[in-house]
Motif scaffolding. Structure first.
Motif, mmCIF file in Angstrom:
data_model
loop_
_atom_site.group_PDB
_atom_site.id
_atom_site.type_symbol
_atom_site.label_atom_id
_atom_site.label_comp_id
_atom_site.label_asym_id
_atom_site.label_seq_id
_atom_site.Cartn_x
_atom_site.Cartn_y
_atom_site.Cartn_z
ATOM 1 N N VAL A 36 -52.585 99.088 -94.080
ATOM 2 C CA VAL A 36 -53.124 99.902 -95.165
ATOM 3 C C VAL A 36 -54.620 100.083 -94.965
ATOM 4 C CG1 VAL A 36 -53.434 100.074 -97.665
ATOM 5 C CG2 VAL A 36 -51.370 99.013 -96.735
ATOM 6 N N ALA A 37 -55.087 101.305 -95.100
ATOM 7 C CA ALA A 37 -56.516 101.589 -94.962
ATOM 8 C C ALA A 37 -57.240 101.212 -96.246
ATOM 9 C CB ALA A 37 -56.731 103.070 -94.662
ATOM 10 N N VAL A 38 -58.309 100.427 -96.108
ATOM 11 C CA VAL A 38 -59.155 100.064 -97.249
ATOM 12 C C VAL A 38 -60.604 100.353 -96.838
ATOM 13 C CG1 VAL A 38 -59.752 98.301 -98.925
ATOM 14 C CG2 VAL A 38 -57.527 98.232 -97.817
ATOM 15 N N PRO A 39 -61.055 101.587 -97.035
ATOM 16 C CA PRO A 39 -62.392 101.989 -96.556
ATOM 17 C C PRO A 39 -63.516 101.095 -97.062
ATOM 18 C CG PRO A 39 -61.116 103.902 -97.233
ATOM 19 C CD PRO A 39 -60.334 102.703 -97.656
ATOM 20 N N ASP A 40 -63.351 100.512 -98.250
ATOM 21 C CA ASP A 40 -64.407 99.677 -98.819
ATOM 22 C C ASP A 40 -64.654 98.414 -97.982
ATOM 23 O OD1 ASP A 40 -65.996 98.969 -101.512
ATOM 24 O OD2 ASP A 40 -64.934 97.180 -100.831
ATOM 25 N N GLY A 41 -63.613 97.960 -97.283
ATOM 26 C CA GLY A 41 -63.738 96.739 -96.496
ATOM 27 C C GLY A 41 -63.364 95.488 -97.254
ATOM 28 N N ARG A 42 -63.118 95.610 -98.563
ATOM 29 C CA ARG A 42 -62.677 94.493 -99.389
ATOM 30 C C ARG A 42 -61.327 94.842 -99.995
ATOM 31 N NH1 ARG A 42 -67.725 94.410 -103.334
ATOM 32 N NH2 ARG A 42 -67.309 96.649 -103.074
ATOM 33 N N VAL A 43 -60.398 93.913 -99.960
ATOM 34 C CA VAL A 43 -59.060 94.145 -100.495
ATOM 35 C C VAL A 43 -58.902 93.396 -101.814
ATOM 36 C CG1 VAL A 43 -56.583 93.904 -100.110
ATOM 37 C CG2 VAL A 43 -58.101 94.419 -98.183
ATOM 38 N N VAL A 44 -58.523 94.103 -102.857
ATOM 39 C CA VAL A 44 -58.204 93.485 -104.137
ATOM 40 C C VAL A 44 -56.703 93.222 -104.143
ATOM 41 C CG1 VAL A 44 -58.271 93.727 -106.642
ATOM 42 C CG2 VAL A 44 -60.060 94.761 -105.244
ATOM 43 N N ALA A 45 -56.278 92.003 -104.425
ATOM 44 C CA ALA A 45 -54.862 91.643 -104.336
ATOM 45 C C ALA A 45 -54.409 90.895 -105.570
ATOM 46 C CB ALA A 45 -54.625 90.789 -103.089
ATOM 47 N N SER A 46 -53.170 91.158 -105.982
ATOM 48 C CA SER A 46 -52.593 90.476 -107.134
ATOM 49 C C SER A 46 -51.088 90.372 -106.932
ATOM 50 C CB SER A 46 -52.882 91.264 -108.421
ATOM 51 O OG SER A 46 -52.282 90.627 -109.541
ATOM 52 N N THR A 47 -50.479 89.333 -107.470
ATOM 53 C CA THR A 47 -49.027 89.174 -107.332
ATOM 54 C C THR A 47 -48.413 88.731 -108.645
ATOM 55 O OG1 THR A 47 -47.305 88.231 -105.897
ATOM 56 C CG2 THR A 47 -49.041 86.741 -106.636
ATOM 57 N N ALA A 70 -42.022 96.070 -113.050
ATOM 58 C CA ALA A 70 -42.494 95.141 -112.015
ATOM 59 C C ALA A 70 -43.732 95.686 -111.309
ATOM 60 C CB ALA A 70 -41.381 94.869 -111.005
ATOM 61 N N ALA A 71 -43.711 96.985 -111.012
ATOM 62 C CA ALA A 71 -44.866 97.597 -110.350
ATOM 63 C C ALA A 71 -46.068 97.638 -111.283
ATOM 64 C CB ALA A 71 -44.513 99.002 -109.874
ATOM 65 N N ALA A 72 -45.840 98.039 -112.529
ATOM 66 C CA ALA A 72 -46.942 98.195 -113.488
ATOM 67 C C ALA A 72 -47.662 96.887 -113.749
ATOM 68 C CB ALA A 72 -46.414 98.768 -114.799
ATOM 69 N N ALA A 73 -46.925 95.780 -113.825
ATOM 70 C CA ALA A 73 -47.546 94.485 -114.102
ATOM 71 C C ALA A 73 -48.587 94.126 -113.055
ATOM 72 C CB ALA A 73 -46.467 93.401 -114.168
ATOM 73 N N ASN A 74 -48.346 94.525 -111.801
ATOM 74 C CA ASN A 74 -49.286 94.222 -110.721
ATOM 75 C C ASN A 74 -50.371 95.275 -110.586
ATOM 76 O OD1 ASN A 74 -48.168 91.813 -108.900
ATOM 77 N ND2 ASN A 74 -46.462 92.913 -109.804
ATOM 78 N N LEU A 75 -49.994 96.519 -110.697
ATOM 79 C CA LEU A 75 -50.964 97.611 -110.556
ATOM 80 C C LEU A 75 -52.022 97.550 -111.657
ATOM 81 C CD1 LEU A 75 -48.341 100.367 -109.707
ATOM 82 C CD2 LEU A 75 -50.056 99.471 -108.120
ATOM 83 N N ALA A 76 -51.623 97.092 -112.853
ATOM 84 C CA ALA A 76 -52.582 96.955 -113.952
ATOM 85 C C ALA A 76 -53.657 95.937 -113.619
ATOM 86 C CB ALA A 76 -51.851 96.565 -115.234
ATOM 87 N N ASP A 77 -53.281 94.871 -112.927
ATOM 88 C CA ASP A 77 -54.272 93.864 -112.540
ATOM 89 C C ASP A 77 -55.306 94.445 -111.576
ATOM 90 O OD1 ASP A 77 -53.305 91.719 -114.025
ATOM 91 O OD2 ASP A 77 -51.889 91.128 -112.472
ATOM 92 N N ILE A 78 -54.868 95.324 -110.691
ATOM 93 C CA ILE A 78 -55.803 95.961 -109.755
ATOM 94 C C ILE A 78 -56.776 96.852 -110.528
ATOM 95 C CG2 ILE A 78 -56.009 97.485 -107.760
ATOM 96 C CD1 ILE A 78 -54.675 94.773 -107.172
#
Length: 313
Positions: A36-47, A70-78
């Motif tokens: 996955v491309a992350v141009p910022d260079g920092r990856v925000v991750a949640s599970t 299931a998707a929304a619970a994680n995407l909201a954290d991002i």
């Protein structure tokens, strides 16, 4: 056809055939790992993990609903970090006799919610299990901004909320009493309506702290208060009780404010903003920050029970 009859690799083929991609997806499902491309260079991750009987019931929610949730619970954290979601990894565990269509519809829900947030399902894993379980990891990109932490609230800030609140808790209560209406409340429990764009917008305007409201408004406000070492005071009158919620509360003998103040699973975004900064359009001011510690309602401790959901309690 059951998932056992489909077979592990047959099920994987069925699932991956239903997935799309985003520009940030360099390599999707099909190899040992995704890229996955992350141009910022920092990856925000949640599970996060959803377990049947604990987080969802198949007689209450469709597979499509569970996928969205299931998707929304994680995407909201991002989004709550001020980042833009770009990828999901999903681990699916289910009983061998599960209808393969349930897994396919779950995939459709995951993919649709990810697309709504601007992300894509890029990989995962499957396994046989006596308990139906969906574990999701979300990744995001800060796009050059600093992350918005829970620890940045300061005395003098305003407290604001984006998204609906209390609806999912009301829907849960309705379902647990054996009813299926009002539809608006039941559907809110089945599928969160996360204001994904509000997170980056708040970060852009200088939000001092932010959190995804998953366990209850007061509980999650308390996490911000604890991390920031301040008091978050919530104004009860900032919340108008929707008619359907008011009617359901009257019929079920429930104080509707208990749903709003302590109910979880709506995945609204709670943020604080410095003095003089007007919150973005999707936010409504609901309180203030002052010196001290903890969370209060109208200047007083909340004395009507737990502040929200807590596992193992």
């Amino acid at each position: 056809m059951s998932v056992a009859e489909s077979g592990e690799f047959g099920l994987i083929a069925r699932i991956t055939a239903r997935l799309g991609a985003q520009p940030s997806t360099i390599l999707g499902p099909g190899d040992d790992a995704a890229i996955v491309a992350v141009p910022d260079g920092r990856v925000v991750a949640s599970t996060d993990v959803l377990v049947e009987g604990r987080h969802f019931r198949r007689d209450w929610s469709s597979a499509l609903d569970v996928g969205h949730r299931a998707a929304a619970a994680n995407l909201a954290d991002i989004a709550a970090m001020g980042a833009v979601p770009n990828a999901l990894l999903v681990a699916f565990c289910g009983p061998p006799d599960l209808d393969v269509r349930w897994a396919e519809e779950l995939t459709d829900g995951l993919a649709a919610e990810a697309e709504r947030a601007g992300a894509a399902v890029v990989g995962g894993d499957i396994s046989a299990s006596p308990v139906l379980t969906v574990a999701v990891t979300a990744l995001g990109d800060l796009r050059g901004r600093e992350p918005v932490l829970r620890s940045g609230a300061r005395a003098g800030d305003t407290v604001a909320l984006a998204g609906r609140i209390g609806y999912a808790a009301a829907g849960y209560t309705v379902l647990s009493r054996g009813f299926r209406t009002p539809k608006a409340l039941v559907e809110a429990y089945r599928r969160p309506a996360v204001p994904y764009s509000a997170g980056p917008a708040a970060a852009e305007l200088g939000a001092t702290s932010m959190i995804d409201v998953s366990d209850g408004l007061l509980a999650d406000a308390g996490h911000v208060a604890s991390a920031s070492r301040v008091v978050l005071d919530i104004d009860r009158d900032a919340f108008a009780i929707p008619e359907q919620m008011r009617d359901a509360a009257a019929a079920l003998g429930v104080d509707p404010y208990s749903w709003i103040l302590t109910g979880g699973d709506d995945h609204a975004l709670l943020a604080t903003f410095p003095p003089g900064v007007e919150p973005p359009e999707l936010f409504q001011i609901i309180g203030s920050v002052s010196e001290g510690s903890g969370v209060t309602v109208d200047g007083k401790p909340y004395g009507d029970g737990p502040l929200g959901w807590e596992h193992f309690r």
